[in-house]
Motif scaffolding. Structure first.
Motif, PDB file in Angstrom:
ATOM      1  N   PHE A  77      43.558  26.712  45.149  1.00  0.00           N
ATOM      2  CA  PHE A  77      44.994  26.470  45.285  1.00  0.00           C
ATOM      3  C   PHE A  77      45.580  27.310  46.417  1.00  0.00           C
ATOM      4  CE2 PHE A  77      49.445  27.293  44.405  1.00  0.00           C
ATOM      5  CZ  PHE A  77      49.931  25.999  44.276  1.00  0.00           C
ATOM      6  N   LEU A  78      45.332  28.609  46.385  1.00  0.00           N
ATOM      7  CA  LEU A  78      45.899  29.498  47.404  1.00  0.00           C
ATOM      8  C   LEU A  78      45.390  29.144  48.796  1.00  0.00           C
ATOM      9  CD1 LEU A  78      45.707  32.958  45.581  1.00  0.00           C
ATOM     10  CD2 LEU A  78      47.725  31.508  45.921  1.00  0.00           C
ATOM     11  N   PHE A  79      44.096  28.911  48.913  1.00  0.00           N
ATOM     12  CA  PHE A  79      43.493  28.630  50.217  1.00  0.00           C
ATOM     13  C   PHE A  79      44.001  27.304  50.784  1.00  0.00           C
ATOM     14  CE2 PHE A  79      40.172  26.881  52.942  1.00  0.00           C
ATOM     15  CZ  PHE A  79      39.900  27.944  53.785  1.00  0.00           C
ATOM     16  N   SER A  80      43.772  26.233  50.063  1.00  0.00           N
ATOM     17  CA  SER A  80      44.089  24.911  50.604  1.00  0.00           C
ATOM     18  C   SER A  80      45.579  24.678  50.758  1.00  0.00           C
ATOM     19  CB  SER A  80      43.471  23.813  49.731  1.00  0.00           C
ATOM     20  OG  SER A  80      42.064  23.840  49.845  1.00  0.00           O
ATOM     21  N   PHE A  81      46.359  25.025  49.760  1.00  0.00           N
ATOM     22  CA  PHE A  81      47.785  24.714  49.833  1.00  0.00           C
ATOM     23  C   PHE A  81      48.517  25.589  50.847  1.00  0.00           C
ATOM     24  CE2 PHE A  81      46.507  22.350  46.212  1.00  0.00           C
ATOM     25  CZ  PHE A  81      47.319  21.229  46.238  1.00  0.00           C
ATOM     26  N   SER A  82      48.050  26.812  51.066  1.00  0.00           N
ATOM     27  CA  SER A  82      48.658  27.612  52.135  1.00  0.00           C
ATOM     28  C   SER A  82      48.349  26.985  53.491  1.00  0.00           C
ATOM     29  CB  SER A  82      48.186  29.066  52.072  1.00  0.00           C
ATOM     30  OG  SER A  82      46.797  29.175  52.332  1.00  0.00           O
ATOM     31  N   ILE A  83      47.146  26.456  53.652  1.00  0.00           N
ATOM     32  CA  ILE A  83      46.794  25.773  54.905  1.00  0.00           C
ATOM     33  C   ILE A  83      47.667  24.531  55.091  1.00  0.00           C
ATOM     34  CG2 ILE A  83      45.006  24.414  56.072  1.00  0.00           C
ATOM     35  CD1 ILE A  83      42.962  26.443  55.091  1.00  0.00           C
ATOM     36  N   TYR A  84      47.882  23.773  54.030  1.00  0.00           N
ATOM     37  CA  TYR A  84      48.715  22.569  54.144  1.00  0.00           C
ATOM     38  C   TYR A  84      50.118  22.931  54.631  1.00  0.00           C
ATOM     39  CZ  TYR A  84      45.081  20.526  51.138  1.00  0.00           C
ATOM     40  OH  TYR A  84      43.894  20.103  50.612  1.00  0.00           O
ATOM     41  N   PHE A  85      50.712  23.931  54.010  1.00  0.00           N
ATOM     42  CA  PHE A  85      52.061  24.325  54.401  1.00  0.00           C
ATOM     43  C   PHE A  85      52.092  24.890  55.814  1.00  0.00           C
ATOM     44  CE2 PHE A  85      52.872  23.987  49.860  1.00  0.00           C
ATOM     45  CZ  PHE A  85      54.125  23.392  49.852  1.00  0.00           C
ATOM     46  N   LEU A  86      51.110  25.703  56.173  1.00  0.00           N
ATOM     47  CA  LEU A  86      51.058  26.250  57.533  1.00  0.00           C
ATOM     48  C   LEU A  86      50.874  25.141  58.567  1.00  0.00           C
ATOM     49  CD1 LEU A  86      48.935  29.446  56.858  1.00  0.00           C
ATOM     50  CD2 LEU A  86      51.302  29.387  57.692  1.00  0.00           C
ATOM     51  N   SER A  87      50.133  24.101  58.216  1.00  0.00           N
ATOM     52  CA  SER A  87      49.923  22.980  59.135  1.00  0.00           C
ATOM     53  C   SER A  87      51.230  22.259  59.455  1.00  0.00           C
ATOM     54  CB  SER A  87      48.924  21.978  58.541  1.00  0.00           C
ATOM     55  OG  SER A  87      47.659  22.569  58.386  1.00  0.00           O
ATOM     56  N   PHE A  88      52.144  22.251  58.517  1.00  0.00           N
ATOM     57  CA  PHE A  88      53.415  21.546  58.706  1.00  0.00           C
ATOM     58  C   PHE A  88      54.558  22.444  59.186  1.00  0.00           C
ATOM     59  CE2 PHE A  88      51.329  18.202  56.397  1.00  0.00           C
ATOM     60  CZ  PHE A  88      51.899  17.056  56.931  1.00  0.00           C
ATOM     61  N   SER A  89      54.302  23.712  59.386  1.00  0.00           N
ATOM     62  CA  SER A  89      55.381  24.633  59.737  1.00  0.00           C
ATOM     63  C   SER A  89      56.095  24.226  61.028  1.00  0.00           C
ATOM     64  CB  SER A  89      54.867  26.068  59.833  1.00  0.00           C
ATOM     65  OG  SER A  89      53.901  26.180  60.853  1.00  0.00           O
ATOM     66  N   ASP A  90      55.356  23.788  62.049  1.00  0.00           N
ATOM     67  CA  ASP A  90      56.002  23.360  63.297  1.00  0.00           C
ATOM     68  C   ASP A  90      56.797  22.070  63.085  1.00  0.00           C
ATOM     69  OD1 ASP A  90      54.860  25.517  64.573  1.00  0.00           O
ATOM     70  OD2 ASP A  90      53.250  24.356  65.500  1.00  0.00           O
ATOM     71  N   PHE A  91      56.210  21.128  62.374  1.00  0.00           N
ATOM     72  CA  PHE A  91      56.883  19.855  62.124  1.00  0.00           C
ATOM     73  C   PHE A  91      58.190  20.066  61.351  1.00  0.00           C
ATOM     74  CE2 PHE A  91      57.571  16.087  59.421  1.00  0.00           C
ATOM     75  CZ  PHE A  91      57.781  15.137  60.411  1.00  0.00           C
ATOM     76  N   TRP A  92      58.129  20.931  60.342  1.00  0.00           N
ATOM     77  CA  TRP A  92      59.313  21.221  59.546  1.00  0.00           C
ATOM     78  C   TRP A  92      60.258  22.196  60.242  1.00  0.00           C
ATOM     79  CZ3 TRP A  92      55.882  22.282  54.709  1.00  0.00           C
ATOM     80  CH2 TRP A  92      55.544  21.071  54.109  1.00  0.00           C
ATOM     81  N   LYS A  93      59.806  22.771  61.356  1.00  0.00           N
ATOM     82  CA  LYS A  93      60.578  23.775  62.099  1.00  0.00           C
ATOM     83  C   LYS A  93      60.976  24.940  61.191  1.00  0.00           C
ATOM     84  CE  LYS A  93      62.339  20.413  65.444  1.00  0.00           C
ATOM     85  NZ  LYS A  93      61.032  20.039  65.818  1.00  0.00           N
ATOM     86  N   MET A  94      59.968  25.402  60.430  1.00  0.00           N
ATOM     87  CA  MET A  94      60.164  26.520  59.507  1.00  0.00           C
ATOM     88  C   MET A  94      59.147  27.602  59.838  1.00  0.00           C
ATOM     89  SD  MET A  94      60.685  24.546  55.878  1.00  0.00           S
ATOM     90  CE  MET A  94      60.980  26.036  54.976  1.00  0.00           C
ATOM     91  N   ASN A  95      59.566  28.819  59.721  1.00  0.00           N
ATOM     92  CA  ASN A  95      58.657  29.943  59.913  1.00  0.00           C
ATOM     93  C   ASN A  95      57.966  30.231  58.579  1.00  0.00           C
ATOM     94  OD1 ASN A  95      57.291  32.250  60.506  1.00  0.00           O
ATOM     95  ND2 ASN A  95      59.085  33.450  61.075  1.00  0.00           N
ATOM     96  N   LEU A  96      56.738  29.770  58.464  1.00  0.00           N
ATOM     97  CA  LEU A  96      55.965  29.974  57.235  1.00  0.00           C
ATOM     98  C   LEU A  96      54.817  30.953  57.462  1.00  0.00           C
ATOM     99  CD1 LEU A  96      55.812  26.267  55.992  1.00  0.00           C
ATOM    100  CD2 LEU A  96      57.388  28.065  55.274  1.00  0.00           C
ATOM    101  N   LYS A  97      54.949  31.776  58.481  1.00  0.00           N
ATOM    102  CA  LYS A  97      53.882  32.719  58.813  1.00  0.00           C
ATOM    103  C   LYS A  97      53.581  33.691  57.670  1.00  0.00           C
ATOM    104  CE  LYS A  97      54.350  32.552  63.824  1.00  0.00           C
ATOM    105  NZ  LYS A  97      53.432  31.490  64.026  1.00  0.00           N
ATOM    106  N   PHE A  98      54.548  33.891  56.782  1.00  0.00           N
ATOM    107  CA  PHE A  98      54.314  34.768  55.633  1.00  0.00           C
ATOM    108  C   PHE A  98      53.190  34.230  54.747  1.00  0.00           C
ATOM    109  CE2 PHE A  98      57.319  31.673  54.039  1.00  0.00           C
ATOM    110  CZ  PHE A  98      56.905  31.433  52.748  1.00  0.00           C
ATOM    111  N   LEU A  99      52.884  32.934  54.887  1.00  0.00           N
ATOM    112  CA  LEU A  99      51.787  32.348  54.109  1.00  0.00           C
ATOM    113  C   LEU A  99      50.420  32.678  54.713  1.00  0.00           C
ATOM    114  CD1 LEU A  99      53.209  28.793  53.347  1.00  0.00           C
ATOM    115  CD2 LEU A  99      52.960  30.699  51.754  1.00  0.00           C
TER     116      LEU A  99
END
Length: 127
Positions: A79-101
């Motif tokens: 869960f932690l590995f894959s779902f953090s990657i999913y959210f980080l992959s979309f950070s530019d598209f969503w224009k959100m800073n998700l680097k904390f992930l």
């Protein structure tokens, strides 16, 4: 514990197929090639561990703490590995800073390693 392991195995398998299909089709249009590659890595690891959870869920009795910790390590780590990657992959598209992930991904990897190590110890000691 057997039911929990089998439920997470099937849930992870189901969602990895769905996310993999989106990644192969819809997400190609919105993610950069490097973000899509990262996304696909998350999908692959999720499917690998879905299959592992199904195998151990069907094979083990979960009568020892090593079996239980092995399953929980794979469940939490995936869960932690894959779902953090999913959210980080979309950070530019969503224009959100998700680097904390960012630190969450290796933490997930650590839990997966811990799960596999517990299973290894179980097979060495108890089989």
């Amino acid at each position: 514990m057997k039911s929990v392991t089998l439920i997470f195995g099937t849930l992870y398998g189901l969602t990895s197929v769905i996310l993999g299909a989106f990644g192969a089709h819809a997400f190609k249009k919105i993610l950069s090639p490097d973000k899509l590659e990262s996304f696909e890595t998350g999908v692959k690891y999720q499917m690998y561990h879905a299959l592992a959870l199904l195998i151990i869920g069907l094979s083990l009795s979960f009568s020892t703490s090593l079996e239980k910790w092995g399953a929980w390590g794979l469940i939490i780590g995936t869960f932690l590995f894959s779902f953090s990657i999913y959210f980080l992959s979309f950070s530019d598209f969503w224009k959100m800073n998700l680097k904390f992930l960012g630190p969450i991904t290796p933490l997930g990897g650590f839990f997966m390693i811990l799960g596999w190590a517990c299973l290894l110890l179980y097979f060495i000691k108890c089989r």
